[in-house]
Design a protein around this motif. Structure first.
Motif, PDB file in Angstrom:
ATOM      1  N   TYR A   7       0.839  -1.197   0.000  1.00  0.00           N
ATOM      2  CA  TYR A   7       0.000   0.000   0.000  1.00  0.00           C
ATOM      3  C   TYR A   7       0.877   1.251   0.000  1.00  0.00           C
ATOM      4  CZ  TYR A   7      -3.497   3.411   1.340  1.00  0.00           C
ATOM      5  OH  TYR A   7      -4.309   4.516   1.380  1.00  0.00           O
ATOM      6  N   ALA A   8       1.924   1.250   0.817  1.00  0.00           N
ATOM      7  CA  ALA A   8       2.847   2.389   0.871  1.00  0.00           C
ATOM      8  C   ALA A   8       3.578   2.559  -0.462  1.00  0.00           C
ATOM      9  CB  ALA A   8       3.833   2.212   2.020  1.00  0.00           C
ATOM     10  N   LEU A   9       3.946   1.451  -1.108  1.00  0.00           N
ATOM     11  CA  LEU A   9       4.597   1.529  -2.419  1.00  0.00           C
ATOM     12  C   LEU A   9       3.648   2.113  -3.466  1.00  0.00           C
ATOM     13  CD1 LEU A   9       6.538  -1.846  -2.375  1.00  0.00           C
ATOM     14  CD2 LEU A   9       7.578   0.435  -2.626  1.00  0.00           C
ATOM     15  N   LYS A  10       2.381   1.730  -3.391  1.00  0.00           N
ATOM     16  CA  LYS A  10       1.387   2.255  -4.333  1.00  0.00           C
ATOM     17  C   LYS A  10       1.252   3.769  -4.169  1.00  0.00           C
ATOM     18  CE  LYS A  10      -3.318   1.519  -5.966  1.00  0.00           C
ATOM     19  NZ  LYS A  10      -4.538   0.733  -5.825  1.00  0.00           N
ATOM     20  N   LYS A  11       1.312   4.237  -2.924  1.00  0.00           N
ATOM     21  CA  LYS A  11       1.231   5.678  -2.670  1.00  0.00           C
ATOM     22  C   LYS A  11       2.511   6.394  -3.123  1.00  0.00           C
ATOM     23  CE  LYS A  11      -1.417   7.231   0.511  1.00  0.00           C
ATOM     24  NZ  LYS A  11      -2.283   7.962   1.067  1.00  0.00           N
ATOM     25  N   LYS A  12       3.643   5.727  -3.012  1.00  0.00           N
ATOM     26  CA  LYS A  12       4.925   6.323  -3.402  1.00  0.00           C
ATOM     27  C   LYS A  12       5.071   6.381  -4.919  1.00  0.00           C
ATOM     28  CE  LYS A  12       9.651   6.270  -1.741  1.00  0.00           C
ATOM     29  NZ  LYS A  12       9.531   7.397  -0.842  1.00  0.00           N
ATOM     30  N   PHE A  13       4.453   5.438  -5.610  1.00  0.00           N
ATOM     31  CA  PHE A  13       4.537   5.352  -7.075  1.00  0.00           C
ATOM     32  C   PHE A  13       3.123   5.330  -7.671  1.00  0.00           C
ATOM     33  CE2 PHE A  13       8.379   3.197  -5.456  1.00  0.00           C
ATOM     34  CZ  PHE A  13       9.361   3.946  -6.088  1.00  0.00           C
ATOM     35  N   PRO A  14       2.395   6.459  -7.582  1.00  0.00           N
ATOM     36  CA  PRO A  14       0.987   6.463  -7.999  1.00  0.00           C
ATOM     37  C   PRO A  14       0.797   6.635  -9.509  1.00  0.00           C
ATOM     38  CG  PRO A  14       1.589   8.639  -7.229  1.00  0.00           C
ATOM     39  CD  PRO A  14       2.799   7.761  -7.030  1.00  0.00           C
ATOM     40  N   PRO A  15      -0.304   6.070 -10.039  1.00  0.00           N
ATOM     41  CA  PRO A  15      -0.676   6.382 -11.415  1.00  0.00           C
ATOM     42  C   PRO A  15      -1.194   7.823 -11.461  1.00  0.00           C
ATOM     43  CG  PRO A  15      -2.251   4.853 -10.411  1.00  0.00           C
ATOM     44  CD  PRO A  15      -1.175   5.119  -9.412  1.00  0.00           C
ATOM     45  N   PRO A  16      -1.142   8.490 -12.549  1.00  0.00           N
ATOM     46  CA  PRO A  16      -0.699   8.053 -13.871  1.00  0.00           C
ATOM     47  C   PRO A  16       0.806   8.228 -14.107  1.00  0.00           C
ATOM     48  CG  PRO A  16      -1.588  10.238 -14.069  1.00  0.00           C
ATOM     49  CD  PRO A  16      -1.736   9.837 -12.613  1.00  0.00           C
ATOM     50  N   ALA A  89      12.379  -3.066  -0.033  1.00  0.00           N
ATOM     51  CA  ALA A  89      11.350  -2.361   0.745  1.00  0.00           C
ATOM     52  C   ALA A  89      10.975  -3.264   1.911  1.00  0.00           C
ATOM     53  CB  ALA A  89      10.130  -2.049  -0.111  1.00  0.00           C
ATOM     54  N   THR A  90      11.083  -2.746   3.138  1.00  0.00           N
ATOM     55  CA  THR A  90      10.918  -3.597   4.311  1.00  0.00           C
ATOM     56  C   THR A  90      10.022  -2.991   5.380  1.00  0.00           C
ATOM     57  OG1 THR A  90      12.775  -2.694   5.588  1.00  0.00           O
ATOM     58  CG2 THR A  90      13.286  -4.450   4.003  1.00  0.00           C
ATOM     59  N   GLU A  91       9.563  -3.886   6.238  1.00  0.00           N
ATOM     60  CA  GLU A  91       8.976  -3.499   7.515  1.00  0.00           C
ATOM     61  C   GLU A  91      10.127  -3.028   8.405  1.00  0.00           C
ATOM     62  OE1 GLU A  91       5.860  -3.530   8.530  1.00  0.00           O
ATOM     63  OE2 GLU A  91       4.793  -4.820   7.127  1.00  0.00           O
ATOM     64  N   PRO A  92       9.849  -2.330   9.497  1.00  0.00           N
ATOM     65  CA  PRO A  92      10.922  -1.903  10.398  1.00  0.00           C
ATOM     66  C   PRO A  92      11.673  -3.102  10.989  1.00  0.00           C
ATOM     67  CG  PRO A  92       8.880  -0.760  10.923  1.00  0.00           C
ATOM     68  CD  PRO A  92       8.540  -1.822   9.915  1.00  0.00           C
ATOM     69  N   GLY A  93      12.990  -2.950  11.097  1.00  0.00           N
ATOM     70  CA  GLY A  93      13.820  -3.959  11.749  1.00  0.00           C
ATOM     71  C   GLY A  93      14.175  -5.179  10.926  1.00  0.00           C
ATOM     72  N   VAL A  94      13.789  -5.228   9.674  1.00  0.00           N
ATOM     73  CA  VAL A  94      14.064  -6.404   8.842  1.00  0.00           C
ATOM     74  C   VAL A  94      15.516  -6.420   8.359  1.00  0.00           C
ATOM     75  CG1 VAL A  94      13.509  -7.513   6.628  1.00  0.00           C
ATOM     76  CG2 VAL A  94      11.673  -6.764   8.150  1.00  0.00           C
ATOM     77  N   ALA A  95      16.049  -5.259   8.018  1.00  0.00           N
ATOM     78  CA  ALA A  95      17.398  -5.181   7.452  1.00  0.00           C
ATOM     79  C   ALA A  95      18.223  -4.134   8.195  1.00  0.00           C
ATOM     80  CB  ALA A  95      17.322  -4.829   5.968  1.00  0.00           C
ATOM     81  N   GLY A 111       5.667   4.006  10.422  1.00  0.00           N
ATOM     82  CA  GLY A 111       4.244   4.324  10.445  1.00  0.00           C
ATOM     83  C   GLY A 111       3.587   3.768   9.194  1.00  0.00           C
ATOM     84  N   GLN A 112       2.894   4.630   8.469  1.00  0.00           N
ATOM     85  CA  GLN A 112       2.200   4.209   7.248  1.00  0.00           C
ATOM     86  C   GLN A 112       2.970   4.560   5.970  1.00  0.00           C
ATOM     87  OE1 GLN A 112      -0.815   2.478   7.347  1.00  0.00           O
ATOM     88  NE2 GLN A 112      -0.301   2.410   9.517  1.00  0.00           N
ATOM     89  N   ARG A 113       4.193   5.108   6.118  1.00  0.00           N
ATOM     90  CA  ARG A 113       4.943   5.577   4.952  1.00  0.00           C
ATOM     91  C   ARG A 113       6.278   4.863   4.813  1.00  0.00           C
ATOM     92  NH1 ARG A 113       5.711  11.688   5.393  1.00  0.00           N
ATOM     93  NH2 ARG A 113       6.754  11.296   3.423  1.00  0.00           N
ATOM     94  N   LEU A 114       6.769   4.855   3.595  1.00  0.00           N
ATOM     95  CA  LEU A 114       8.102   4.337   3.304  1.00  0.00           C
ATOM     96  C   LEU A 114       9.080   5.504   3.235  1.00  0.00           C
ATOM     97  CD1 LEU A 114       7.375   1.751   0.492  1.00  0.00           C
ATOM     98  CD2 LEU A 114       8.526   1.255   2.635  1.00  0.00           C
ATOM     99  N   PHE A 115      10.211   5.326   3.867  1.00  0.00           N
ATOM    100  CA  PHE A 115      11.269   6.328   3.824  1.00  0.00           C
ATOM    101  C   PHE A 115      12.500   5.712   3.192  1.00  0.00           C
ATOM    102  CE2 PHE A 115       8.407   7.859   7.007  1.00  0.00           C
ATOM    103  CZ  PHE A 115       8.423   9.234   6.840  1.00  0.00           C
ATOM    104  N   THR A 116      13.152   6.459   2.328  1.00  0.00           N
ATOM    105  CA  THR A 116      14.363   5.969   1.679  1.00  0.00           C
ATOM    106  C   THR A 116      15.509   6.032   2.670  1.00  0.00           C
ATOM    107  OG1 THR A 116      13.571   6.675  -0.482  1.00  0.00           O
ATOM    108  CG2 THR A 116      15.938   6.266  -0.272  1.00  0.00           C
ATOM    109  N   ARG A 117      15.992   4.876   3.057  1.00  0.00           N
ATOM    110  CA  ARG A 117      17.147   4.783   3.965  1.00  0.00           C
ATOM    111  C   ARG A 117      18.440   4.813   3.180  1.00  0.00           C
ATOM    112  NH1 ARG A 117      16.533   2.236   8.961  1.00  0.00           N
ATOM    113  NH2 ARG A 117      18.650   3.011   9.195  1.00  0.00           N
ATOM    114  N   LYS A 118      18.391   4.309   1.937  1.00  0.00           N
ATOM    115  CA  LYS A 118      19.569   4.301   1.063  1.00  0.00           C
ATOM    116  C   LYS A 118      19.073   4.478  -0.369  1.00  0.00           C
ATOM    117  CE  LYS A 118      23.318   1.418  -0.537  1.00  0.00           C
ATOM    118  NZ  LYS A 118      23.341   0.190  -1.262  1.00  0.00           N
TER     119      LYS A 118
END
Length: 152
Positions: A7-16, A89-95, A111-118
């Motif tokens: 869901y967070a990826l869909k929001k980060k990369f929305p159509p169109p 793309a991970t949940e917290p604490g996975v990598a 939270g509900q958003r993805l943040f670019t760590r690298k």
């Protein structure tokens, strides 16, 4: 797989501006046992933002990430060599940032958003060959069929 990450990826990369396909294999059929799939392929559709292909591996459990790290050639056999960028793309604490390969970027849920760590470096993709193209078209057809079923 975590729907929250997708869901967070869909929001980060929305159509169109972007088009996305989930679980895209590297070929159709079962000819040589080297079937690989990428969790998400994202294509940028606006020239002003870059017509680029991004592959994303989604990991929601540490064990799944460790398994991925134990076989680094797995990504190369799939879509990695055909992408402009490659992300985890991970949940917290996975990598941990020290584990992320130099050719990969990393996005982590907070939270509900993805943040670019690298940030993902710009790669030099190979042209898409016929087996990859066939698998891509199959994924598009499968996606269209699912949407058609919903509308009926």
């Amino acid at each position: 797989m975590s729907n929250a990450v997708y869901y967070a990826l869909k929001k980060k990369f929305p159509p169109p501006a972007f088009a996305s396909l989930r679980e895209v294999r590297n070929q159709t059929g079962y000819s040589n046992g080297m079937i690989r799939s990428v969790d998400l392929l994202v294509m940028g559709l606006f020239p002003s933002r870059g017509i680029e292909l991004t592959g994303i591996e989604v990991k929601t459990h540490r064990g799944d990430w460790i398994k991925e790290l134990s076989n680094p050639a797995k990504a190369d056999e799939g879509w990695f060599l055909h992408c402009d960028h490659w992300f985890l793309a991970t949940e917290p604490g996975v990598a941990d940032i020290s584990e992320v390969p130099s050719t990969w970027g990393w996005m982590e849920m907070k939270g509900q958003r993805l943040f670019t760590r690298k940030p993902a470096p710009k790669l030099t993709p190979l042209a898409i060959d016929r087996p990859h193209l066939a698998a891509l078209f199959r994924s598009i057809g499968d996606s269209s069929d699912k949407f058609a079923e919903i509308e009926i």
